[in-house]
Design a protein around this motif. Sequence first.
Motif, PDB file in Angstrom:
ATOM      1  N   ARG A  39       0.829  -1.217   0.000  1.00 47.06           N
ATOM      2  CA  ARG A  39       0.000   0.000   0.000  1.00 47.06           C
ATOM      3  C   ARG A  39       0.858   1.260   0.000  1.00 47.06           C
ATOM      4  NH1 ARG A  39      -4.836  -2.070   4.071  1.00 47.06           N
ATOM      5  NH2 ARG A  39      -5.757  -3.493   2.554  1.00 47.06           N
ATOM      6  N   ASP A  40       1.802   1.339  -0.952  1.00 47.64           N
ATOM      7  CA  ASP A  40       2.648   2.520  -1.180  1.00 47.64           C
ATOM      8  C   ASP A  40       3.681   2.807  -0.086  1.00 47.64           C
ATOM      9  OD1 ASP A  40       1.604   3.055  -3.662  1.00 47.64           O
ATOM     10  OD2 ASP A  40       0.031   4.386  -2.875  1.00 47.64           O
ATOM     11  N   THR A  41       3.739   1.951   0.929  1.00 45.87           N
ATOM     12  CA  THR A  41       4.752   2.127   1.978  1.00 45.87           C
ATOM     13  C   THR A  41       5.774   0.997   1.862  1.00 45.87           C
ATOM     14  OG1 THR A  41       3.218   3.213   3.478  1.00 45.87           O
ATOM     15  CG2 THR A  41       5.130   2.165   4.490  1.00 45.87           C
ATOM     16  N   VAL A  42       7.041   1.341   2.067  1.00 44.21           N
ATOM     17  CA  VAL A  42       8.086   0.314   2.085  1.00 44.21           C
ATOM     18  C   VAL A  42       8.197  -0.253   3.497  1.00 44.21           C
ATOM     19  CG1 VAL A  42      10.549  -0.170   1.773  1.00 44.21           C
ATOM     20  CG2 VAL A  42       9.374   1.427   0.236  1.00 44.21           C
ATOM     21  N   PHE A  43       8.128  -1.567   3.613  1.00 46.39           N
ATOM     22  CA  PHE A  43       8.402  -2.236   4.884  1.00 46.39           C
ATOM     23  C   PHE A  43       9.703  -3.006   4.718  1.00 46.39           C
ATOM     24  CE2 PHE A  43       3.924  -1.363   5.035  1.00 46.39           C
ATOM     25  CZ  PHE A  43       3.741  -0.929   6.339  1.00 46.39           C
ATOM     26  N   LEU A  44      10.602  -2.798   5.666  1.00 45.72           N
ATOM     27  CA  LEU A  44      11.923  -3.411   5.605  1.00 45.72           C
ATOM     28  C   LEU A  44      12.099  -4.350   6.798  1.00 45.72           C
ATOM     29  CD1 LEU A  44      14.811  -3.619   4.464  1.00 45.72           C
ATOM     30  CD2 LEU A  44      15.394  -1.601   5.837  1.00 45.72           C
ATOM     31  N   PHE A  45      12.346  -5.610   6.487  1.00 43.06           N
ATOM     32  CA  PHE A  45      12.539  -6.642   7.515  1.00 43.06           C
ATOM     33  C   PHE A  45      14.037  -6.896   7.633  1.00 43.06           C
ATOM     34  CE2 PHE A  45       8.447  -6.848   5.604  1.00 43.06           C
ATOM     35  CZ  PHE A  45       7.571  -7.121   6.644  1.00 43.06           C
ATOM     36  N   THR A  46      14.546  -6.884   8.855  1.00 47.61           N
ATOM     37  CA  THR A  46      15.999  -6.964   9.037  1.00 47.61           C
ATOM     38  C   THR A  46      16.390  -7.897  10.173  1.00 47.61           C
ATOM     39  OG1 THR A  46      16.417  -5.306  10.769  1.00 47.61           O
ATOM     40  CG2 THR A  46      16.005  -4.466   8.541  1.00 47.61           C
ATOM     41  N   HIS A  64      13.791  -7.137  13.192  1.00 49.77           N
ATOM     42  CA  HIS A  64      13.070  -5.860  13.275  1.00 49.77           C
ATOM     43  C   HIS A  64      12.287  -5.583  11.990  1.00 49.77           C
ATOM     44  CE1 HIS A  64      14.730  -3.447  16.850  1.00 49.77           C
ATOM     45  NE2 HIS A  64      15.118  -4.700  17.025  1.00 49.77           N
ATOM     46  N   VAL A  65      11.264  -4.742  12.134  1.00 52.11           N
ATOM     47  CA  VAL A  65      10.540  -4.204  10.982  1.00 52.11           C
ATOM     48  C   VAL A  65      10.638  -2.682  11.013  1.00 52.11           C
ATOM     49  CG1 VAL A  65       8.359  -4.095   9.731  1.00 52.11           C
ATOM     50  CG2 VAL A  65       8.838  -6.059  11.181  1.00 52.11           C
ATOM     51  N   PHE A  66      10.892  -2.118   9.838  1.00 56.95           N
ATOM     52  CA  PHE A  66      10.935  -0.663   9.673  1.00 56.95           C
ATOM     53  C   PHE A  66       9.989  -0.286   8.534  1.00 56.95           C
ATOM     54  CE2 PHE A  66      14.973  -2.087  11.281  1.00 56.95           C
ATOM     55  CZ  PHE A  66      15.371  -1.134  12.195  1.00 56.95           C
ATOM     56  N   SER A  67       9.502   0.959   8.548  1.00 51.78           N
ATOM     57  CA  SER A  67       8.725   1.435   7.403  1.00 51.78           C
ATOM     58  C   SER A  67       9.216   2.813   6.978  1.00 51.78           C
ATOM     59  CB  SER A  67       7.232   1.497   7.732  1.00 51.78           C
ATOM     60  OG  SER A  67       6.969   2.570   8.604  1.00 51.78           O
ATOM     61  N   SER A  68       8.981   3.114   5.685  1.00 54.96           N
ATOM     62  CA  SER A  68       9.409   4.411   5.137  1.00 54.96           C
ATOM     63  C   SER A  68       8.613   4.702   3.873  1.00 54.96           C
ATOM     64  CB  SER A  68      10.907   4.361   4.800  1.00 54.96           C
ATOM     65  OG  SER A  68      11.331   5.591   4.237  1.00 54.96           O
ATOM     66  N   THR A  69       8.470   5.968   3.550  1.00 52.92           N
ATOM     67  CA  THR A  69       7.876   6.338   2.256  1.00 52.92           C
ATOM     68  C   THR A  69       8.857   7.156   1.412  1.00 52.92           C
ATOM     69  OG1 THR A  69       6.843   8.251   3.306  1.00 52.92           O
ATOM     70  CG2 THR A  69       5.468   6.295   3.028  1.00 52.92           C
ATOM     71  N   ASP A  70      10.054   7.414   1.965  1.00 57.02           N
ATOM     72  CA  ASP A  70      11.054   8.173   1.194  1.00 57.02           C
ATOM     73  C   ASP A  70      12.428   7.496   1.176  1.00 57.02           C
ATOM     74  OD1 ASP A  70      11.923   8.583   3.771  1.00 57.02           O
ATOM     75  OD2 ASP A  70      11.509  10.739   3.801  1.00 57.02           O
ATOM     76  N   LEU A 266      14.228  -3.896  -4.516  1.00 58.16           N
ATOM     77  CA  LEU A 266      12.920  -3.254  -4.370  1.00 58.16           C
ATOM     78  C   LEU A 266      12.672  -2.306  -5.536  1.00 58.16           C
ATOM     79  CD1 LEU A 266      10.590  -2.684  -2.157  1.00 58.16           C
ATOM     80  CD2 LEU A 266      11.834  -0.544  -1.800  1.00 58.16           C
ATOM     81  N   ASP A 267      11.498  -2.416  -6.159  1.00 57.04           N
ATOM     82  CA  ASP A 267      11.051  -1.395  -7.106  1.00 57.04           C
ATOM     83  C   ASP A 267      10.064  -0.499  -6.378  1.00 57.04           C
ATOM     84  OD1 ASP A 267      12.613  -2.378  -9.091  1.00 57.04           O
ATOM     85  OD2 ASP A 267      10.992  -3.314 -10.230  1.00 57.04           O
ATOM     86  N   TYR A 268      10.310   0.805  -6.406  1.00 60.50           N
ATOM     87  CA  TYR A 268       9.459   1.733  -5.633  1.00 60.50           C
ATOM     88  C   TYR A 268       9.363   3.067  -6.362  1.00 60.50           C
ATOM     89  CZ  TYR A 268       7.591   4.128  -1.488  1.00 60.50           C
ATOM     90  OH  TYR A 268       6.804   4.838  -0.608  1.00 60.50           O
ATOM     91  N   LYS A 269       8.136   3.474  -6.632  1.00 60.00           N
ATOM     92  CA  LYS A 269       7.877   4.767  -7.271  1.00 60.00           C
ATOM     93  C   LYS A 269       8.748   4.976  -8.514  1.00 60.00           C
ATOM     94  CE  LYS A 269       5.875   6.802  -3.135  1.00 60.00           C
ATOM     95  NZ  LYS A 269       5.957   7.757  -2.023  1.00 60.00           N
ATOM     96  N   GLY A 270       8.806   3.943  -9.358  1.00 60.64           N
ATOM     97  CA  GLY A 270       9.426   4.068 -10.672  1.00 60.64           C
ATOM     98  C   GLY A 270      10.919   3.821 -10.736  1.00 60.64           C
ATOM     99  N   LYS A 271      11.542   3.506  -9.596  1.00 57.94           N
ATOM    100  CA  LYS A 271      12.983   3.226  -9.629  1.00 57.94           C
ATOM    101  C   LYS A 271      13.270   1.884  -8.946  1.00 57.94           C
ATOM    102  CE  LYS A 271      14.795   7.918  -9.855  1.00 57.94           C
ATOM    103  NZ  LYS A 271      15.654   8.929  -9.201  1.00 57.94           N
ATOM    104  N   SER A 272      14.446   1.353  -9.247  1.00 54.26           N
ATOM    105  CA  SER A 272      14.873   0.102  -8.621  1.00 54.26           C
ATOM    106  C   SER A 272      15.971   0.385  -7.604  1.00 54.26           C
ATOM    107  CB  SER A 272      15.398  -0.869  -9.678  1.00 54.26           C
ATOM    108  OG  SER A 272      14.359  -1.220 -10.563  1.00 54.26           O
ATOM    109  N   TYR A 273      15.881  -0.314  -6.472  1.00 57.05           N
ATOM    110  CA  TYR A 273      16.836  -0.078  -5.387  1.00 57.05           C
ATOM    111  C   TYR A 273      17.460  -1.387  -4.928  1.00 57.05           C
ATOM    112  CZ  TYR A 273      14.627   4.468  -5.312  1.00 57.05           C
ATOM    113  OH  TYR A 273      14.161   5.702  -5.685  1.00 57.05           O
TER     114      TYR A 273
END
Length: 317
Positions: A39-46, A64-70, A266-273
């Motif tokens: 749902r447009d948010t990045v969740f990062l599992f570490t 841990h779980v982290f979230s970010s939109t930027d 991760l592909d997010y908002k048109g770019k690959s990371y």
Amino acid sequence: MKKNILIAFSLIFNCFLANAQNPIIKHIFTADPAPIVYRDTVFLFTGHDTASVSATNYKMPDWHVFSSTDLVNWKDYGAALSPKTFSWATGDAYAAQCIERDGKFYWFVSTFHKKDDRSNGGAAIGVAVSDHPTGPYKDAIGKALIINEMTTDLKHAWDDIDPTVMIDDDGQAYMFWGNGSCRWVKLKKNMIEMDGEINIINPKNYIEGPWVYKRKDLYYLLYASKGTKPEMIEYCTAKSITGPWTYQGIIQENVPNSFTTHPGVLDYKGKSYFFYHNGSLPTGGSYRRSICIDEMFYNADGTIKKIVQTEAGVAVK
Ligand code: CA
């Protein structure tokens, strides 16, 4: 006097770090990144490194779980899962990956099995499930999905680690994993049972940490490789997830100050990371690692350009 110089140096160093996005998480040591978009948010599992500065082995108590939109500002939801969640488990919280299916989140983890009537111990893979990416998570099966005894091509007790899972366009789920050789198996729709035999492949220079995904019509298998001991990231591509896999070369060279590295895409908002870890935080090292992100680029034929590791990192505008 010496102490003052040390403090001044540390302030200058931290000032540089404050301007850099990499590593992305600076308040704790993190490893083995596994990002998803939900749902447009990045969740990062570490993973979470807590070894002392002088330690010579891993100490990884939880995930841990982290979230970010930027991809710059990360909210830490804390230790969302630990081996203690699994009654059969003991030992460290090794690499893991969480994916969503039909509104449920399945967190595939590697840890270690107690010596009991099912297993003689060694590394094992379990699955935790939740209705939300940040938890709460519970053991989805009540037993390990993979135990050491299920794979016998290698004799060491920690060969069944580092699960990566993908769901193909036809709904079929696959799990890849392994240290020393790469194994894969189909998963049933419920995500908690194997659907068929375990297969073994041996990509060139493969060590551990596979990451499997599909882009356009091509399947990708990235993995931590022998490198120059320390590890690098190399990869294969295939037209079918069941192979044959074509070796495509090195995409990431050694990382600063860490023996291991570990891929996450991760592909997010048109770019690959490209997510990975190194030992670049102050007092960091092979057992005190930190997750970084750099942009990832593809050639027209689908091959991946070499990752340029930066301190500046990335930011989504
Ligand atoms: Ca085994």
